[in-house]
Design an enzyme around this catalytic site. Structure first.
Site, short mmCIF file in Angstrom:
data_model
loop_
_atom_site.label_atom_id
_atom_site.label_comp_id
_atom_site.label_asym_id
_atom_site.label_seq_id
_atom_site.Cartn_x
_atom_site.Cartn_y
_atom_site.Cartn_z
N SER A 110 0.87 -1.17 0.00
CA SER A 110 0.00 0.00 0.00
C SER A 110 0.91 1.22 0.00
O SER A 110 1.77 1.37 0.88
CB SER A 110 -0.91 -0.01 1.24
N GLU A 111 0.74 2.09 -1.00
CA GLU A 111 1.78 3.09 -1.28
C GLU A 111 1.97 4.12 -0.18
O GLU A 111 2.97 4.82 -0.16
CB GLU A 111 1.51 3.79 -2.63
N ASN A 112 1.02 4.20 0.75
CA ASN A 112 1.21 5.15 1.85
C ASN A 112 2.22 4.64 2.87
O ASN A 112 2.64 5.41 3.74
CB ASN A 112 -0.12 5.42 2.54
#
Lengths: 218, 213
Positions: B48-50
């Site tokens: 998840s890119e966060n």
């Protein structure tokens, strides 16, 4: 040693028209105390550099709702209808930047680089007015560094030396922004007088100027 | 067919594209639903890119922790062996060619593999977030979407909306079938039991060849 201050003292460091990098991804890992005080002042016309503008009642979104922002350099505004409304009526200039490009531009600003070359955005509107540089048969956009007057960031843990450490997904842009700002103010959830374990430090204390302890220095 | 059923058909088919040990990234909404249909005999790592490598399940009241969200802002857990990362590391993984499969939704996709999913000028400008990065670095880009929007084709000869990426889409999965973007052009590879070649021809603007598996 880092200087411990309260939210009022922190607000006194701000001036209208400054550029502000503010950490956080949506509502996760956000410095809230200074923003809650900042919206009560007459200060305005800030340039906001952040991942997103979250929601109208949350953190950076409160600065939008209070009409404090004249320009936003962000990756996403879809969660904040107030940002979209102010963009559509011309009150805020919004510069939408791909998320990885925003991270790298901030890193370049803090790492003494003249810019970065990224394939992201080639062939799209993100390439408008950007120089394209071809290296080994692939096109890259030249993206310039970003710097700010103030980085306002969050950390889960902080010590008296300014060292910072993080839990979970709160690192996001918080760990990049202190390098690229003239002054860094960090809101920490847990402060310790004794030094953090050096093996656990994520942001070295030399990048941190001021620290506010959540629920203590309101 | 109701929307839930349509999304389930798409999500189930997308999940069959994942292989053991793949590193995958998923757009919010329909693409993320494919997680629940991943075969039990394979293990994938979701980025998840966060800032999570190895996304686990959704949080419950018992394990609520506001320090951990996915890129859609939803509270999640982390799998054993996973790690938390900052935005610089996350996008280095994404852009640097370390992701095996990326699944995103689309407003439009075309026969050249162009994708538009971030902006309808004058109407809807949420921003690209991480989407432009996600599509550039991935080894395989799958578009998971309903075949039409209010009856209008979404698989076009040429995208009319601002692009997210040019000529990068590898596969399109809808409730009607599966297309691959090949050097010979757009190729229909599977027809869903809920559709037919005639139905697909009528609801697809793009030119395509048919070479069923």
């Amino acid at each position: 040693m880092v200087k411990l201050i309260n939210a009022d003292e922190a607000v006194s460091l701000f001036k209208s028209g400054q550029s502000l990098m503010i950490g956080g991804f949506l509502s996760c890992g956000t410095p809230d105390m200074v923003i809650d005080r900042l919206v009560q002042t007459a200060l305005k016309d800030f340039t906001l550099i952040a991942n997103d503008t979250t929601t109208p009642d949350c953190n950076r979104g409160k600065l939008i709702s209070a009409h404090k922002i004249k320009k936003a350099i962000v990756t996403h505004i879809g969660t904040n209808p107030e940002t979209i409304a102010q963009m559509n009526n011309g009150e805020i200039e919004v510069d939408l930047v791909p998320q990885g490009t925003l991270a790298e531009r901030i890193r370049a600003g803090g790492a003494g680089l003249g810019g970065i070359l990224t394939p992201v955005g080639v062939g799209t509107d993100a390439a408008q007015n950007k120089e394209i540089i071809r290296i080994d048969d692939r096109d890259y956009l030249l993206e310039k560094p970003l710097k700010a007057d103030i980085a306002l960031i969050y950390a889960t843990y902080g010590d008296a030396y300014g060292n910072l450490a993080y839990d979970g997904t709160t690192r996001n842009f918080n760990v990049l922004m202190p390098l690229a700002a003239d002054t860094t103010i960090v809101e920490v959830e847990n402060f310790s007088d004794t030094p953090l374990d050096p093996n656990q430090v994520i942001v070295p204390g030399i990048f941190v100027d001021y620290m506010i302890v959540r629920n203590k220095h309101g | 067919m109701d929307k839930d059923k349509i999304q389930e058909i798409i999500a189930r088919r997308v999940a069959r594209e994942f292989h053991d040990r793949d590193v995958i990234t998923l757009g919010i909404g329909l693409p993320t639903k494919s997680i629940q249909y991943i075969p039990h005999d394979i293990q994938v790592n979701i980025l998840s890119e966060n800032g999570i490598f190895g996304v686990g399940s959704y949080q419950t009241e018992e394990n609520y922790d506001p320090h951990i969200i996915n890129a859609g802002g939803v509270g999640v857990t982390i799998k054993a062996g996973g790690c938390f990362i900052d935005s610089f590391m996350s996008f280095s993984m994404i852009r640097g060619g370390h992701i095996d499969v990326t699944v995103l939704g689309a407003l439009q996709v075309d026969q050249e593999g162009n994708l538009a999913n971030w902006c309808i000028p004058g109407k809807f400008t949420p921003g690209m977030g991480g989407a432009m990065d996600l599509v550039v670095g991935t080894k395989k880009l799958i578009i998971a979407m309903e075949h039409t929007a209010k009856g209008a084709p979404k698989i076009l000869k040429k995208c009319t909306l601002p692009l997210t990426v040019a000529q990068k889409v590898n596969m399109i999965v809808t409730e009607k079938g599966v297309f691959e973007v090949t050097p010979q052009g757009l190729c229909l590879r599977e027809i869903s039991p809920y559709s037919s070649l005639e139905d697909i021809k009528q609801t697809t603007e793009a030119d395509f060849i048919t070479d069923l598996k």
